[in-house]
Design a protein around this motif. Structure first.
Motif: not given
Length: 152
Positions: A100-118
């Protein structure tokens, strides 16, 4: 961020979660199949998947006790995807047993962090941002973690 050898991760994750109380946990490092193209369903045919599985289980134990609704990404190159998901990860690598690309886990974590809770984040929402798409990372998804305060 803590850099902990894979074999030590299950032993320390619970206490680290108690100290830092995060919303998102990324469990990664190095992995790989020991015997190529055979034993896909043997946890001991992977260098570190068993450590990642135990770490996810410990994180879920913490999550159950606190009700935190922790979002977990787990795995590395060629990890045992199915075992990681069964242990309780929201997202994991590597369904196709690829690097896998080393950035893939970071992309997922960033997307979850920046997505509204609803809102709910599924792998389909970010698959085009991942180098190898669903061959490298997949999962059941998670609720976003962004809380926006409204001032009147």
């Amino acid at each position: 961020m803590k850099n902990i050898p894979e074999y030590k991760q299950p032993k320390v994750v619970y206490n680290l979660l108690k100290i830092y109380n995060p919303d998102i946990l990324v469990i990664t490092g190095h992995d790989g199949m020991i015997k190529k193209n055979i034993g896909y369903n043997d946890l001991y045919n992977y260098r570190n998947s068993r450590h990642f599985v135990k770490t996810v289980e410990e994180a879920r134990r913490y999550d159950l006790e606190t009700g935190k609704n922790l979002v977990i990404f787990a795995g590395a190159c060629q990890s045992y995807f199915e075992a990681l998901m069964m242990a309780g990860a929201n997202f994991a690598s590597s369904p196709a047993r690829i690097l896998i690309d080393f950035l893939d886990p970071l992309i997922i974590a960033e997307t979850v962090a920046l997505t509204d809770i609803y809102k709910f984040v599924s792998i389909d929402d970010i698959v085009n941002e991942l180098r190898d798409g669903k061959k490298g990372v997949d999962g059941i998804g998670a609720k976003g973690k962004m809380v926006r305060k409204i001032t009147l």
